[in-house]
Design a protein around this motif. Structure first.
Motif, short mmCIF file in Angstrom:
data_model
loop_
_atom_site.label_atom_id
_atom_site.label_comp_id
_atom_site.label_asym_id
_atom_site.label_seq_id
_atom_site.Cartn_x
_atom_site.Cartn_y
_atom_site.Cartn_z
N TRP A 21 17.73 -51.88 -65.45
CA TRP A 21 17.57 -53.04 -66.33
C TRP A 21 18.42 -54.21 -65.86
O TRP A 21 17.98 -55.36 -65.90
CB TRP A 21 17.93 -52.64 -67.76
N ARG A 22 19.65 -53.94 -65.40
CA ARG A 22 20.48 -55.01 -64.88
C ARG A 22 19.87 -55.63 -63.64
O ARG A 22 19.89 -56.86 -63.47
CB ARG A 22 21.89 -54.48 -64.58
N SER A 23 19.29 -54.80 -62.77
CA SER A 23 18.65 -55.33 -61.57
C SER A 23 17.44 -56.19 -61.91
O SER A 23 17.21 -57.24 -61.29
CB SER A 23 18.24 -54.17 -60.66
N GLN A 25 17.03 -57.90 -64.66
CA GLN A 25 17.53 -59.16 -65.21
C GLN A 25 17.98 -60.11 -64.10
O GLN A 25 17.68 -61.31 -64.13
CB GLN A 25 18.71 -58.87 -66.16
N VAL A 26 18.69 -59.57 -63.11
CA VAL A 26 19.14 -60.41 -61.99
C VAL A 26 17.96 -60.95 -61.22
O VAL A 26 17.89 -62.15 -60.90
CB VAL A 26 20.08 -59.60 -61.07
N VAL A 60 20.22 -58.86 -56.20
CA VAL A 60 20.17 -57.48 -56.67
C VAL A 60 21.19 -56.62 -55.93
O VAL A 60 21.86 -55.76 -56.52
CB VAL A 60 18.75 -56.92 -56.52
N SER A 63 24.61 -57.27 -57.41
CA SER A 63 24.77 -56.70 -58.74
C SER A 63 24.94 -55.19 -58.69
O SER A 63 25.73 -54.61 -59.44
CB SER A 63 23.55 -57.05 -59.61
N GLU A 68 28.78 -53.00 -63.51
CA GLU A 68 28.51 -53.65 -64.80
C GLU A 68 29.34 -54.91 -64.99
O GLU A 68 28.82 -55.94 -65.40
CB GLU A 68 28.80 -52.66 -65.93
N ARG A 72 26.11 -58.63 -62.92
CA ARG A 72 24.93 -59.39 -63.32
C ARG A 72 25.13 -60.88 -63.08
O ARG A 72 24.29 -61.54 -62.44
CB ARG A 72 24.63 -59.13 -64.80
N SER A 73 26.22 -61.43 -63.56
CA SER A 73 26.43 -62.87 -63.44
C SER A 73 26.64 -63.30 -61.99
O SER A 73 26.08 -64.30 -61.54
CB SER A 73 27.63 -63.30 -64.30
N ILE A 76 23.32 -63.14 -60.05
CA ILE A 76 22.45 -64.28 -60.36
C ILE A 76 22.94 -65.54 -59.67
O ILE A 76 22.15 -66.29 -59.07
CB ILE A 76 22.39 -64.49 -61.88
#
Length: 368
Positions: A21-23, A25-26, A60, A63, A68, A72-73, A76
Protein backbone atom coordinates in the motif's frame (compact mmCIF):
# COMPACT_ATOMS: atom_id res chain seq x y z
CA UNK A 1 -0.25 -29.50 27.95
CA UNK A 2 1.56 -27.16 25.65
CA UNK A 3 0.16 -23.85 24.63
CA UNK A 4 -0.67 -23.40 20.96
CA UNK A 5 1.71 -21.01 19.31
CA UNK A 6 0.04 -18.20 17.34
CA UNK A 7 0.35 -18.38 13.61
CA UNK A 8 2.69 -15.56 12.51
CA UNK A 9 1.41 -15.61 8.93
CA UNK A 10 -1.34 -12.99 9.48
CA UNK A 11 1.27 -10.61 10.85
CA UNK A 12 3.48 -11.15 7.83
CA UNK A 13 0.51 -10.68 5.51
CA UNK A 14 -0.41 -7.41 7.20
CA UNK A 15 3.18 -6.20 6.96
CA UNK A 16 3.33 -7.15 3.27
CA UNK A 17 0.01 -5.41 2.63
CA UNK A 18 1.30 -2.27 4.37
CA UNK A 19 4.44 -2.27 2.23
CA UNK A 20 2.42 -2.75 -0.96
CA UNK A 21 0.00 0.00 0.00
CA UNK A 22 2.86 2.40 0.75
CA UNK A 23 4.43 1.62 -2.62
CA UNK A 24 1.12 2.23 -4.39
CA UNK A 25 0.77 5.58 -2.64
CA UNK A 26 4.29 6.63 -3.65
CA UNK A 27 3.80 5.49 -7.25
CA UNK A 28 0.45 7.27 -7.57
CA UNK A 29 1.79 10.54 -6.12
CA UNK A 30 4.88 10.48 -8.36
CA UNK A 31 2.79 9.79 -11.47
CA UNK A 32 0.36 12.60 -10.63
CA UNK A 33 3.27 15.06 -10.35
CA UNK A 34 5.52 13.85 -13.18
CA UNK A 35 3.09 12.97 -16.00
CA UNK A 36 1.45 16.44 -16.31
CA UNK A 37 4.86 18.10 -16.11
CA UNK A 38 6.22 15.77 -18.79
CA UNK A 39 3.29 16.49 -21.11
CA UNK A 40 3.92 20.20 -20.57
CA UNK A 41 7.51 19.63 -21.74
CA UNK A 42 6.86 17.27 -24.65
CA UNK A 43 3.88 15.74 -26.40
CA UNK A 44 5.69 12.48 -27.22
CA UNK A 45 4.04 9.67 -25.25
CA UNK A 46 7.24 7.61 -25.11
CA UNK A 47 9.19 10.42 -23.47
CA UNK A 48 6.40 10.91 -20.91
CA UNK A 49 6.51 7.17 -20.22
CA UNK A 50 10.27 7.32 -19.67
CA UNK A 51 9.96 10.23 -17.24
CA UNK A 52 7.11 8.59 -15.34
CA UNK A 53 8.88 5.25 -15.07
CA UNK A 54 12.10 6.92 -13.86
CA UNK A 55 10.28 8.68 -11.06
CA UNK A 56 8.23 5.56 -10.33
CA UNK A 57 11.28 3.29 -10.04
CA UNK A 58 13.35 5.60 -7.86
CA UNK A 59 10.44 6.72 -5.68
CA UNK A 60 9.24 3.18 -4.94
CA UNK A 61 12.81 1.94 -4.46
CA UNK A 62 13.54 4.66 -1.93
CA UNK A 63 10.31 4.06 -0.03
CA UNK A 64 11.01 0.32 0.23
CA UNK A 65 14.56 0.94 1.36
CA UNK A 66 13.75 3.58 3.99
CA UNK A 67 10.77 1.78 5.52
CA UNK A 68 7.72 3.26 7.23
CA UNK A 69 9.32 6.32 8.80
CA UNK A 70 10.16 8.79 6.07
CA UNK A 71 9.95 6.24 3.27
CA UNK A 72 6.68 7.46 1.82
CA UNK A 73 7.41 11.19 1.90
CA UNK A 74 11.03 10.90 0.78
CA UNK A 75 10.12 8.48 -2.02
CA UNK A 76 7.50 10.89 -3.31
CA UNK A 77 9.82 13.89 -3.11
CA UNK A 78 12.90 12.31 -4.72
CA UNK A 79 10.90 10.25 -7.22
CA UNK A 80 9.05 13.35 -8.40
CA UNK A 81 12.28 15.33 -8.66
CA UNK A 82 14.00 12.61 -10.71
CA UNK A 83 10.92 12.21 -12.91
CA UNK A 84 10.83 15.95 -13.61
CA UNK A 85 14.55 15.98 -14.46
CA UNK A 86 14.01 12.97 -16.74
CA UNK A 87 11.15 14.80 -18.45
CA UNK A 88 13.41 17.78 -19.11
CA UNK A 89 16.18 15.49 -20.42
CA UNK A 90 13.90 13.48 -22.70
CA UNK A 91 12.20 16.62 -23.96
CA UNK A 92 15.48 17.73 -25.52
CA UNK A 93 15.49 14.69 -27.82
CA UNK A 94 11.72 14.30 -28.23
CA UNK A 95 10.68 11.87 -30.93
CA UNK A 96 14.04 10.08 -31.11
CA UNK A 97 15.52 7.07 -29.39
CA UNK A 98 18.38 9.14 -27.99
CA UNK A 99 16.60 9.73 -24.72
CA UNK A 100 16.32 6.03 -23.98
CA UNK A 101 19.89 5.28 -25.08
CA UNK A 102 21.25 8.08 -22.89
CA UNK A 103 19.03 7.32 -19.91
CA UNK A 104 19.56 3.56 -19.74
CA UNK A 105 23.13 3.47 -18.30
CA UNK A 106 22.36 6.34 -15.93
CA UNK A 107 19.04 5.54 -14.27
CA UNK A 108 19.99 2.46 -12.25
CA UNK A 109 23.26 3.85 -10.75
CA UNK A 110 21.42 7.11 -10.04
CA UNK A 111 18.73 5.20 -8.15
CA UNK A 112 21.30 3.07 -6.32
CA UNK A 113 23.22 6.14 -5.20
CA UNK A 114 20.08 7.83 -3.89
CA UNK A 115 18.88 4.68 -2.12
CA UNK A 116 22.31 4.14 -0.57
CA UNK A 117 22.67 7.73 0.64
CA UNK A 118 19.11 8.22 1.89
CA UNK A 119 18.46 4.78 3.35
CA UNK A 120 18.47 4.05 7.09
CA UNK A 121 21.67 2.05 6.58
CA UNK A 122 24.29 1.85 3.87
CA UNK A 123 24.20 -0.87 1.24
CA UNK A 124 26.67 -3.59 2.16
CA UNK A 125 28.01 -6.46 0.13
CA UNK A 126 27.51 -7.52 -3.44
CA UNK A 127 24.46 -9.61 -2.64
CA UNK A 128 22.47 -6.68 -1.28
CA UNK A 129 23.51 -4.34 -4.07
CA UNK A 130 22.53 -7.00 -6.62
CA UNK A 131 19.06 -7.35 -5.08
CA UNK A 132 18.49 -3.58 -4.98
CA UNK A 133 19.83 -3.13 -8.52
CA UNK A 134 17.56 -5.92 -9.78
CA UNK A 135 14.56 -4.34 -8.05
CA UNK A 136 15.16 -0.92 -9.61
CA UNK A 137 15.84 -2.45 -13.04
CA UNK A 138 12.64 -4.50 -12.84
CA UNK A 139 10.55 -1.47 -11.84
CA UNK A 140 12.04 0.58 -14.65
CA UNK A 141 11.54 -2.25 -17.13
CA UNK A 142 7.87 -2.63 -16.19
CA UNK A 143 7.34 1.04 -16.91
CA UNK A 144 9.08 0.92 -20.29
CA UNK A 145 7.87 -2.50 -21.46
CA UNK A 146 4.49 -1.43 -22.92
CA UNK A 147 6.18 1.12 -25.18
CA UNK A 148 9.51 -0.50 -26.06
CA UNK A 149 8.65 -4.20 -25.91
CA UNK A 150 11.51 -6.67 -25.91
CA UNK A 151 14.30 -4.09 -26.42
CA UNK A 152 13.77 -3.08 -22.80
CA UNK A 153 15.54 -6.32 -21.88
CA UNK A 154 18.72 -4.45 -22.78
CA UNK A 155 18.40 -2.86 -19.35
CA UNK A 156 19.48 -6.17 -17.85
CA UNK A 157 22.82 -5.68 -19.56
CA UNK A 158 23.49 -2.77 -17.21
CA UNK A 159 22.62 -4.78 -14.08
CA UNK A 160 25.89 -6.62 -13.25
CA UNK A 161 28.25 -3.63 -13.50
CA UNK A 162 25.89 -1.46 -11.44
CA UNK A 163 25.74 -4.11 -8.72
CA UNK A 164 29.54 -4.47 -8.80
CA UNK A 165 30.12 -0.70 -8.72
CA UNK A 166 27.72 -0.22 -5.81
CA UNK A 167 29.18 -3.18 -3.94
CA UNK A 168 32.77 -2.06 -4.48
CA UNK A 169 32.31 1.56 -3.41
CA UNK A 170 30.17 0.67 -0.41
CA UNK A 171 32.76 -1.46 1.35
CA UNK A 172 35.38 0.01 3.63
CA UNK A 173 38.99 -0.32 2.39
CA UNK A 174 39.81 -3.15 4.79
CA UNK A 175 36.69 -5.11 3.91
CA UNK A 176 37.18 -4.47 0.19
CA UNK A 177 40.69 -5.94 0.37
CA UNK A 178 39.39 -9.26 1.70
CA UNK A 179 36.13 -9.41 -0.24
CA UNK A 180 35.56 -10.85 -3.68
CA UNK A 181 32.47 -10.42 -5.87
CA UNK A 182 30.49 -13.60 -6.56
CA UNK A 183 31.43 -15.60 -9.64
CA UNK A 184 27.96 -15.45 -11.18
CA UNK A 185 28.05 -11.64 -11.10
CA UNK A 186 31.44 -11.58 -12.83
CA UNK A 187 30.19 -14.01 -15.49
CA UNK A 188 27.12 -11.83 -16.15
CA UNK A 189 29.38 -8.80 -16.48
CA UNK A 190 31.68 -10.61 -18.89
CA UNK A 191 28.74 -11.68 -21.04
CA UNK A 192 27.30 -8.15 -21.10
CA UNK A 193 30.67 -6.63 -22.04
CA UNK A 194 31.25 -9.17 -24.83
CA UNK A 195 27.79 -8.60 -26.31
CA UNK A 196 28.07 -4.81 -26.10
CA UNK A 197 31.57 -4.84 -27.60
CA UNK A 198 30.51 -7.12 -30.45
CA UNK A 199 27.59 -4.85 -31.31
CA UNK A 200 29.84 -1.79 -31.12
CA UNK A 201 32.49 -3.33 -33.39
CA UNK A 202 29.87 -4.19 -35.98
CA UNK A 203 28.42 -0.69 -35.90
CA UNK A 204 31.45 1.60 -35.57
CA UNK A 205 34.75 -0.31 -35.34
CA UNK A 206 36.69 -1.80 -32.46
CA UNK A 207 38.40 1.39 -31.19
CA UNK A 208 35.20 3.38 -30.91
CA UNK A 209 33.43 0.35 -29.49
CA UNK A 210 36.09 0.05 -26.78
CA UNK A 211 35.65 3.71 -25.82
CA UNK A 212 31.85 3.52 -25.83
CA UNK A 213 31.75 0.30 -23.79
CA UNK A 214 34.14 1.76 -21.22
CA UNK A 215 32.12 4.94 -20.92
CA UNK A 216 28.60 3.51 -20.97
CA UNK A 217 29.21 0.44 -18.82
CA UNK A 218 31.79 1.60 -16.28
CA UNK A 219 32.82 5.27 -16.18
CA UNK A 220 29.41 6.91 -16.51
CA UNK A 221 27.60 4.52 -14.10
CA UNK A 222 30.36 4.91 -11.49
CA UNK A 223 30.30 8.71 -11.81
CA UNK A 224 26.52 8.88 -11.48
CA UNK A 225 26.46 6.46 -8.56
CA UNK A 226 29.08 8.39 -6.58
CA UNK A 227 27.53 11.77 -7.46
CA UNK A 228 24.02 10.63 -6.54
CA UNK A 229 25.22 9.12 -3.25
CA UNK A 230 27.16 12.26 -2.32
CA UNK A 231 24.11 14.39 -3.10
CA UNK A 232 21.85 12.06 -1.10
CA UNK A 233 24.17 12.14 1.93
CA UNK A 234 24.15 15.95 1.75
CA UNK A 235 20.36 16.02 1.41
CA UNK A 236 19.51 13.50 4.13
CA UNK A 237 19.57 15.87 7.15
CA UNK A 238 17.56 18.39 5.14
CA UNK A 239 15.00 15.77 4.22
CA UNK A 240 14.72 14.80 7.89
CA UNK A 241 13.29 18.28 8.44
CA UNK A 242 10.85 17.60 5.61
CA UNK A 243 9.79 14.35 7.27
CA UNK A 244 9.13 16.22 10.51
CA UNK A 245 7.01 18.74 8.60
CA UNK A 246 4.95 15.84 7.26
CA UNK A 247 4.24 14.76 10.83
CA UNK A 248 3.01 18.25 11.67
CA UNK A 249 0.89 18.29 8.52
CA UNK A 250 -0.80 15.03 9.53
CA UNK A 251 -1.87 16.64 12.80
CA UNK A 252 -3.11 19.78 11.04
CA UNK A 253 -4.83 17.98 8.15
CA UNK A 254 -8.29 17.72 9.73
CA UNK A 255 -8.33 21.28 11.18
CA UNK A 256 -7.14 22.71 7.86
CA UNK A 257 -9.91 20.76 6.12
CA UNK A 258 -12.48 22.25 8.51
CA UNK A 259 -11.09 25.74 7.95
CA UNK A 260 -11.22 25.25 4.17
CA UNK A 261 -14.81 23.95 4.33
CA UNK A 262 -15.93 27.06 6.23
CA UNK A 263 -14.08 29.33 3.81
CA UNK A 264 -15.72 27.54 0.89
CA UNK A 265 -19.14 28.00 2.54
CA UNK A 266 -18.54 31.78 2.72
CA UNK A 267 -17.68 31.82 -0.99
CA UNK A 268 -20.79 29.84 -1.96
CA UNK A 269 -23.16 31.89 0.20
CA UNK A 270 -21.92 35.24 -1.08
CA UNK A 271 -21.93 33.96 -4.66
CA UNK A 272 -25.67 33.40 -4.16
CA UNK A 273 -26.12 36.86 -2.62
CA UNK A 274 -24.29 38.50 -5.52
CA UNK A 275 -26.27 36.62 -8.15
CA UNK A 276 -29.55 37.42 -6.40
CA UNK A 277 -28.65 41.12 -6.16
CA UNK A 278 -27.90 41.28 -9.88
CA UNK A 279 -31.13 39.36 -10.64
CA UNK A 280 -33.39 41.78 -8.76
CA UNK A 281 -31.33 44.92 -9.37
CA UNK A 282 -29.80 44.66 -12.88
CA UNK A 283 -26.66 46.71 -13.33
CA UNK A 284 -25.43 46.30 -9.75
CA UNK A 285 -22.41 44.50 -11.20
CA UNK A 286 -20.73 45.59 -14.42
CA UNK A 287 -20.09 42.80 -16.91
CA UNK A 288 -22.64 40.44 -15.32
CA UNK A 289 -25.34 40.51 -17.99
CA UNK A 290 -24.94 36.84 -18.91
CA UNK A 291 -23.23 35.61 -15.73
CA UNK A 292 -24.00 32.09 -14.55
CA UNK A 293 -23.35 30.38 -11.25
CA UNK A 294 -19.77 29.54 -12.30
CA UNK A 295 -19.03 33.21 -12.89
CA UNK A 296 -20.50 34.19 -9.52
CA UNK A 297 -18.47 31.50 -7.72
CA UNK A 298 -15.29 32.72 -9.41
CA UNK A 299 -16.12 36.34 -8.58
CA UNK A 300 -16.86 35.44 -4.95
CA UNK A 301 -13.62 33.48 -4.64
CA UNK A 302 -11.37 36.22 -6.01
CA UNK A 303 -13.11 39.03 -4.14
CA UNK A 304 -12.80 37.07 -0.89
CA UNK A 305 -9.04 37.14 -1.49
CA UNK A 306 -9.16 40.89 -2.27
CA UNK A 307 -8.25 40.15 -5.88
CA UNK A 308 -9.86 41.72 -8.94
CA UNK A 309 -12.00 39.49 -11.12
CA UNK A 310 -11.90 41.13 -14.54
CA UNK A 311 -15.20 39.68 -15.78
CA UNK A 312 -17.43 41.16 -13.08
CA UNK A 313 -16.96 44.34 -11.01
CA UNK A 314 -19.28 45.94 -8.40
CA UNK A 315 -20.98 49.02 -9.78
CA UNK A 316 -23.64 50.00 -7.22
CA UNK A 317 -23.43 50.89 -3.54
CA UNK A 318 -25.21 47.67 -2.56
CA UNK A 319 -22.76 45.59 -4.63
CA UNK A 320 -19.73 47.31 -3.12
CA UNK A 321 -21.17 46.85 0.37
CA UNK A 322 -21.73 43.16 -0.32
CA UNK A 323 -18.15 42.72 -1.56
CA UNK A 324 -16.81 44.59 1.48
CA UNK A 325 -18.83 42.43 3.88
CA UNK A 326 -17.54 39.28 2.20
CA UNK A 327 -13.96 40.50 2.48
CA UNK A 328 -14.33 41.38 6.16
CA UNK A 329 -15.95 38.03 6.94
CA UNK A 330 -13.28 36.07 5.10
CA UNK A 331 -10.49 37.95 6.90
CA UNK A 332 -12.21 37.41 10.25
CA UNK A 333 -12.60 33.71 9.49
CA UNK A 334 -8.94 33.42 8.56
CA UNK A 335 -7.72 35.17 11.72
CA UNK A 336 -10.09 34.03 14.44
CA UNK A 337 -10.91 30.46 13.36
CA UNK A 338 -7.37 29.61 12.33
CA UNK A 339 -6.06 30.94 15.65
CA UNK A 340 -8.62 28.80 17.50
CA UNK A 341 -7.59 25.73 15.53
CA UNK A 342 -3.91 26.31 16.28
CA UNK A 343 -4.69 26.63 19.99
CA UNK A 344 -6.60 23.35 19.92
CA UNK A 345 -3.81 21.36 18.26
CA UNK A 346 -0.92 23.03 20.11
CA UNK A 347 -0.51 20.14 22.61
CA UNK A 348 -0.14 17.63 19.75
CA UNK A 349 2.44 19.83 18.04
CA UNK A 350 4.41 20.08 21.28
CA UNK A 351 4.40 16.28 21.67
CA UNK A 352 5.80 15.90 18.14
CA UNK A 353 8.50 18.48 18.89
CA UNK A 354 9.50 16.66 22.11
CA UNK A 355 9.60 13.30 20.31
CA UNK A 356 11.81 14.67 17.54
CA UNK A 357 14.10 16.32 20.09
CA UNK A 358 14.48 13.08 22.05
CA UNK A 359 15.12 11.06 18.86
CA UNK A 360 17.82 13.40 17.55
CA UNK A 361 20.69 12.34 19.90
CA UNK A 362 20.11 8.66 19.17
CA UNK A 363 20.07 9.29 15.43
CA UNK A 364 23.31 11.22 15.61
CA UNK A 365 24.93 8.44 17.62
CA UNK A 366 23.77 5.75 15.19
CA UNK A 367 24.93 7.73 12.18
CA UNK A 368 28.37 8.25 13.73
Amino acid sequence: MSLKQPDPSPTRLRAAAAVIWRSVQVAAAVVVVVVPFAYAVTGVHRDVLIAGSCGFAIGVGLSLRMGERGGRSTGILIGSAVGILSALATGVSAGTSGAFLIAAPVLVPLALGLIDGLGPSRLSGYRETSVVALMVTALLGLGLLPEFGLPVLALLGYLPQNALIAGFFNRDPEGRRHSRPPLWLLLLLLAAVVIAFAIGVRESGWLRALVLVSLMMFIIPAAFFLSARAFAIWMKPRLDVYVQLVEYFRVMWIPIGGFSAGYLAIIVVFAGFSGMLERFSPGSFAGAADAGIGDWLSFSFYSALAQDYTGITPASLAARTLVGARLLLSVAWALVVFAAIMSAIQPQLERIARRNTQAAPGDEQSSS
